[in-house]
Design a protein around this motif. Structure first.
Motif, PDB file in Angstrom:
ATOM      1  N   GLY A  59       0.815  -1.219   0.000  1.00  0.00           N
ATOM      2  CA  GLY A  59       0.000   0.000   0.000  1.00  0.00           C
ATOM      3  C   GLY A  59       0.843   1.259   0.000  1.00  0.00           C
ATOM      4  N   THR A  60       0.490   2.181   0.885  1.00  0.00           N
ATOM      5  CA  THR A  60       1.225   3.443   0.971  1.00  0.00           C
ATOM      6  C   THR A  60       2.691   3.205   1.341  1.00  0.00           C
ATOM      7  OG1 THR A  60      -0.702   4.795   1.405  1.00  0.00           O
ATOM      8  CG2 THR A  60       1.370   5.563   2.347  1.00  0.00           C
ATOM      9  N   SER A  61       2.937   2.241   2.192  1.00  0.00           N
ATOM     10  CA  SER A  61       4.328   1.933   2.568  1.00  0.00           C
ATOM     11  C   SER A  61       5.119   1.430   1.362  1.00  0.00           C
ATOM     12  CB  SER A  61       4.360   0.899   3.699  1.00  0.00           C
ATOM     13  OG  SER A  61       3.745   1.425   4.861  1.00  0.00           O
ATOM     14  N   TYR A  62       4.433   0.770   0.423  1.00  0.00           N
ATOM     15  CA  TYR A  62       5.081   0.357  -0.836  1.00  0.00           C
ATOM     16  C   TYR A  62       5.455   1.594  -1.662  1.00  0.00           C
ATOM     17  CZ  TYR A  62       5.423  -1.541  -5.602  1.00  0.00           C
ATOM     18  OH  TYR A  62       5.827  -1.835  -6.885  1.00  0.00           O
ATOM     19  N   ILE A 104       9.018  -1.932   5.303  1.00  0.00           N
ATOM     20  CA  ILE A 104       8.423  -0.651   5.696  1.00  0.00           C
ATOM     21  C   ILE A 104       6.974  -0.916   6.074  1.00  0.00           C
ATOM     22  CG2 ILE A 104       7.949   1.721   5.004  1.00  0.00           C
ATOM     23  CD1 ILE A 104      10.042   1.544   2.869  1.00  0.00           C
ATOM     24  N   SER A 105       6.606  -0.534   7.307  1.00  0.00           N
ATOM     25  CA  SER A 105       5.229  -0.785   7.744  1.00  0.00           C
ATOM     26  C   SER A 105       4.842   0.177   8.857  1.00  0.00           C
ATOM     27  CB  SER A 105       5.103  -2.231   8.241  1.00  0.00           C
ATOM     28  OG  SER A 105       3.825  -2.482   8.748  1.00  0.00           O
ATOM     29  N   GLN A 106       3.728   0.844   8.698  1.00  0.00           N
ATOM     30  CA  GLN A 106       3.214   1.688   9.771  1.00  0.00           C
ATOM     31  C   GLN A 106       2.890   0.839  10.990  1.00  0.00           C
ATOM     32  OE1 GLN A 106       0.988   3.372  12.582  1.00  0.00           O
ATOM     33  NE2 GLN A 106      -0.219   2.015  11.314  1.00  0.00           N
ATOM     34  N   SER A 107       2.033  -0.155  10.770  1.00  0.00           N
ATOM     35  CA  SER A 107       1.494  -0.947  11.881  1.00  0.00           C
ATOM     36  C   SER A 107       2.515  -1.927  12.443  1.00  0.00           C
ATOM     37  CB  SER A 107       0.269  -1.731  11.410  1.00  0.00           C
ATOM     38  OG  SER A 107       0.647  -2.616  10.359  1.00  0.00           O
ATOM     39  N   GLY A 108       3.414  -2.396  11.576  1.00  0.00           N
ATOM     40  CA  GLY A 108       4.315  -3.474  11.996  1.00  0.00           C
ATOM     41  C   GLY A 108       3.612  -4.808  12.121  1.00  0.00           C
ATOM     42  N   GLU A 109       2.376  -4.888  11.623  1.00  0.00           N
ATOM     43  CA  GLU A 109       1.595  -6.119  11.746  1.00  0.00           C
ATOM     44  C   GLU A 109       1.087  -6.637  10.407  1.00  0.00           C
ATOM     45  OE1 GLU A 109       1.649  -7.592  14.528  1.00  0.00           O
ATOM     46  OE2 GLU A 109       2.053  -5.981  15.974  1.00  0.00           O
ATOM     47  N   THR A 110       1.364  -5.951   9.329  1.00  0.00           N
ATOM     48  CA  THR A 110       0.861  -6.383   8.017  1.00  0.00           C
ATOM     49  C   THR A 110       1.387  -7.778   7.698  1.00  0.00           C
ATOM     50  OG1 THR A 110       0.731  -4.109   7.292  1.00  0.00           O
ATOM     51  CG2 THR A 110       0.803  -5.786   5.560  1.00  0.00           C
ATOM     52  N   ILE A 111       0.452  -8.703   7.491  1.00  0.00           N
ATOM     53  CA  ILE A 111       0.832 -10.128   7.426  1.00  0.00           C
ATOM     54  C   ILE A 111       1.802 -10.425   6.282  1.00  0.00           C
ATOM     55  CG2 ILE A 111      -1.227 -10.825   6.113  1.00  0.00           C
ATOM     56  CD1 ILE A 111       0.326 -12.893   8.934  1.00  0.00           C
ATOM     57  N   GLY A 155      -6.529   7.428  11.145  1.00  0.00           N
ATOM     58  CA  GLY A 155      -7.215   7.395   9.850  1.00  0.00           C
ATOM     59  C   GLY A 155      -6.753   6.186   9.052  1.00  0.00           C
ATOM     60  N   VAL A 156      -7.701   5.494   8.423  1.00  0.00           N
ATOM     61  CA  VAL A 156      -7.321   4.326   7.621  1.00  0.00           C
ATOM     62  C   VAL A 156      -6.401   4.757   6.474  1.00  0.00           C
ATOM     63  CG1 VAL A 156      -8.238   2.611   6.000  1.00  0.00           C
ATOM     64  CG2 VAL A 156      -9.247   2.850   8.270  1.00  0.00           C
ATOM     65  N   ALA A 157      -6.654   5.926   5.919  1.00  0.00           N
ATOM     66  CA  ALA A 157      -5.778   6.445   4.867  1.00  0.00           C
ATOM     67  C   ALA A 157      -4.490   6.950   5.509  1.00  0.00           C
ATOM     68  CB  ALA A 157      -6.468   7.573   4.122  1.00  0.00           C
ATOM     69  N   SER A 158      -3.396   6.335   5.133  1.00  0.00           N
ATOM     70  CA  SER A 158      -2.110   6.711   5.727  1.00  0.00           C
ATOM     71  C   SER A 158      -1.626   8.037   5.139  1.00  0.00           C
ATOM     72  CB  SER A 158      -1.094   5.597   5.430  1.00  0.00           C
ATOM     73  OG  SER A 158       0.119   5.871   6.081  1.00  0.00           O
ATOM     74  N   THR A 159      -1.277   8.959   5.998  1.00  0.00           N
ATOM     75  CA  THR A 159      -0.805  10.268   5.527  1.00  0.00           C
ATOM     76  C   THR A 159       0.527  10.619   6.174  1.00  0.00           C
ATOM     77  OG1 THR A 159      -2.191  11.324   7.226  1.00  0.00           O
ATOM     78  CG2 THR A 159      -3.076  11.215   4.964  1.00  0.00           C
ATOM     79  N   LEU A 241      -4.067   6.437  -4.935  1.00  0.00           N
ATOM     80  CA  LEU A 241      -4.543   5.531  -3.872  1.00  0.00           C
ATOM     81  C   LEU A 241      -5.376   6.295  -2.846  1.00  0.00           C
ATOM     82  CD1 LEU A 241      -4.616   2.766  -2.429  1.00  0.00           C
ATOM     83  CD2 LEU A 241      -2.448   3.367  -1.333  1.00  0.00           C
ATOM     84  N   LYS A 242      -4.897   7.463  -2.426  1.00  0.00           N
ATOM     85  CA  LYS A 242      -5.651   8.255  -1.444  1.00  0.00           C
ATOM     86  C   LYS A 242      -7.048   8.553  -1.971  1.00  0.00           C
ATOM     87  CE  LYS A 242      -3.812   7.698   1.404  1.00  0.00           C
ATOM     88  NZ  LYS A 242      -2.495   7.126   1.631  1.00  0.00           N
ATOM     89  N   LEU A 243      -7.120   9.000  -3.225  1.00  0.00           N
ATOM     90  CA  LEU A 243      -8.416   9.369  -3.794  1.00  0.00           C
ATOM     91  C   LEU A 243      -9.350   8.166  -3.845  1.00  0.00           C
ATOM     92  CD1 LEU A 243      -9.830  11.875  -4.951  1.00  0.00           C
ATOM     93  CD2 LEU A 243      -9.104  11.124  -7.228  1.00  0.00           C
ATOM     94  N   LYS A 244      -8.827   7.034  -4.316  1.00  0.00           N
ATOM     95  CA  LYS A 244      -9.643   5.813  -4.410  1.00  0.00           C
ATOM     96  C   LYS A 244     -10.168   5.398  -3.052  1.00  0.00           C
ATOM     97  CE  LYS A 244      -6.283   3.657  -6.785  1.00  0.00           C
ATOM     98  NZ  LYS A 244      -5.533   2.945  -7.814  1.00  0.00           N
ATOM     99  N   GLU A 245      -9.275   5.335  -2.096  1.00  0.00           N
ATOM    100  CA  GLU A 245      -9.679   4.647  -0.870  1.00  0.00           C
ATOM    101  C   GLU A 245     -10.668   5.443  -0.038  1.00  0.00           C
ATOM    102  OE1 GLU A 245      -5.492   5.088   1.665  1.00  0.00           O
ATOM    103  OE2 GLU A 245      -6.682   3.291   1.951  1.00  0.00           O
ATOM    104  N   ILE A 246     -10.625   6.754  -0.066  1.00  0.00           N
ATOM    105  CA  ILE A 246     -11.575   7.472   0.792  1.00  0.00           C
ATOM    106  C   ILE A 246     -12.725   8.133   0.044  1.00  0.00           C
ATOM    107  CG2 ILE A 246      -9.958   7.825   2.700  1.00  0.00           C
ATOM    108  CD1 ILE A 246      -9.865  10.774   1.762  1.00  0.00           C
TER     109      ILE A 246
HETATM  110  O1  M6R Z   1       0.798  -0.855   8.349  1.00  0.00           O
HETATM  111  P1  M6R Z   1       1.394  -0.915   6.961  1.00  0.00           P
HETATM  112  O2  M6R Z   1       2.199   0.263   6.608  1.00  0.00           O
HETATM  113  O3  M6R Z   1       2.159  -2.204   6.740  1.00  0.00           O
HETATM  114  O4  M6R Z   1       0.140  -0.948   5.992  1.00  0.00           O
HETATM  115  C1  M6R Z   1       0.289  -1.084   4.611  1.00  0.00           C
HETATM  116  C2  M6R Z   1      -1.003  -0.786   3.896  1.00  0.00           C
HETATM  117  O5  M6R Z   1      -2.031  -1.655   4.324  1.00  0.00           O
HETATM  118  C3  M6R Z   1      -1.459   0.663   4.096  1.00  0.00           C
HETATM  119  O6  M6R Z   1      -0.479   1.584   3.719  1.00  0.00           O
HETATM  120  C4  M6R Z   1      -2.741   0.951   3.288  1.00  0.00           C
HETATM  121  O7  M6R Z   1      -2.470   0.870   1.910  1.00  0.00           O
HETATM  122  C5  M6R Z   1      -3.330   2.312   3.661  1.00  0.00           C
HETATM  123  N1  M6R Z   1      -4.755   2.195   3.834  1.00  0.00           N
HETATM  124  C6  M6R Z   1      -3.057   3.365   2.622  1.00  0.00           C
HETATM  125  O8  M6R Z   1      -3.637   4.588   2.941  1.00  0.00           O
END
Ligand code: M6R
Length: 365
Positions: A59-62, A104-111, A155-159, A241-246
């Motif tokens: 996702g955004t981390s990619y 690279i991961s915000q949550s550190g939990e992405t499977i 926010g679900v949308a990562s900024t 991606l931001k536009l699509k997801e929200i």
């Molecule tokens: O927690 P992560 O960074 O691993 O998450 C990766 C994606 O699931 C995350 O960036 C997702 O694409 C967001 N909803 C984008 O805004």
């Protein structure tokens, strides 16, 4: 809490000057032109000897990883690959201790990202984390790593985490690059640019009402194309991606050089293009892409840099961001796109912080 903002997404967009400061705090030695990243210290001998870096994320981390490739290529001798974590696992890669795998991961939990790291470790690669959530699984399972220190992102949308990741990728690459080809002067100038960045982000945020006005016009279109080149091709992907997801508005992103190879056939007066321009070698090519789109009646909203005096004649609408170091410019170009998605979603009346069908962290495959 929301601090008076109507949505966490908007609050987090406005957090970004502070997010940049938090990502840099204690991590810059400006007079020596070096980055100081304690979480990599114990593995620095291995890191210095890496020949290859594979960045894995989703996702955004990619998208941050795609920009990271340019940053590492500019500052280090590393060969860099970027791979979607969900695809990395199925490739036949020869990994050994000269390969680093950066998750690279915000949550550190992405499977998928976690699985990629586990596979990389099994094959003997050095694993590195760039994670926001302290103590998360990816943070614990990597050999070393750096935290964003950005606080919670709700926010679900990562900024703000995207911005934080880009700042830290610069610091990581600088740390390695100063043992390689980066000179003292180059290091100092990158760090000084980082010090100026929070005010430049604030400058964009202070003009958010201009983006609101543009969103009011453009949200009526059901399809959009985002284009840019090099790092800004990845920013285009992030904007789409931001536009699509929200807002649930369809958006596609392309490296602008691909236009003639297919996507330009989509263009008509109902299919606008958001074109991202930077003050670099790709500028003239972007301008000719814009002219080709306009020749087919496609509306063009340009996001360009302060000082660009040519683009205004060729586009319908325009927003300017301050200029910074080339490697930091994608950070500034991203901010208006976050705001654009946010305001489009508001005009469309969607659930901004919790878009349908999406979870903040994707812990199942
Ligand atoms: O927690 P992560 O960074 O691993 O998450 C990766 C994606 O699931 C995350 O960036 C997702 O694409 C967001 N909803 C984008 O805004």
């Amino acid at each position: 809490g929301l601090n008076g903002f109507p949505h966490f997404m908007l609050k987090e967009i406005y957090d970004q000057p502070e997010t940049v400061r938090n990502a840099c705090r204690g991590r810059m030695n400006v007079s020596e032109g070096v980055a100081v990243l304690g979480g990599l210290q114990s593995k620095m001998d291995e890191i210095k000897n890496l020949r290859k870096l594979i960045i894995v994320s989703c996702g955004t981390s990619y998208h941050a990883g795609l920009i990271g490739r340019y940053i590492f290529e500019a500052l280090t001798d590393l060969n860099v690959e970027v791979e979607l974590a969900s695809e990395f696992r199925y490739r036949k890669l020869r990994l050994d201790e000269t390969t680093g795998v950066l998750a690279i991961s915000q949550s550190g939990e992405t499977i998928d990202t976690l699985a990629a790291i586990r596979e990389a470790r099994r094959k003997g690669a050095l694993t590195i984390g760039l994670v926001n959530v302290v103590g998360s699984t990816i943070a614990r399972e990597t050999d070393c790593g750096v935290y964003c220190h950005a606080g919670p992102e709700i926010g679900v949308a990562s900024t703000k985490i995207f911005v934080s990741q880009l700042v830290i990728l610069n610091l990581m690459a600088l740390l390695i690059g100063r043992y390689q080809m980066v000179s003292l002067n180059e290091g100092v100038s990158l760090l000084k640019a980082l010090n100026r960045l929070p005010d430049q982000v604030s400058d964009i945020l202070a003009r958010a009402s201009q983006i609101d006005e543009l969103a009011r016009i453009y949200q009526k279109f059901d399809n959009n194309l985002f284009i840019g080149r090099q790092t800004h091709a990845a920013v285009a992907m992030e904007g789409a991606l931001k536009l699509k997801e929200i807002s649930y508005i369809h958006a596609e992103a392309y490296a602008a050089g691909e236009m003639k190879h297919g996507p330009i056939s989509l263009i008509d007066e109902n299919f606008p293009t958001i074109a991202l321009l930077a003050n670099d070698a790709s500028y003239d090519k972007m301008l000719s892409n814009i002219q080709e789109i306009r020749a087919r009646s496609g509306p063009v909203l340009a996001i360009t840099y302060e000082g660009d005096d040519q683009c205004a004649r060729h586009c319908d609408d325009l927003f300017r961001v301050p200029q910074t170091h080339d490697l930091l410019q994608p950070i500034l170009t991203t901010i208006p796109l976050q705001l654009f998605a946010y305001y489009c979603a508001r005009y469309r009346g969607t659930e901004i912080d919790k878009p349908r069908n999406l979870a903040k962290s994707v812990t199942v495959e």
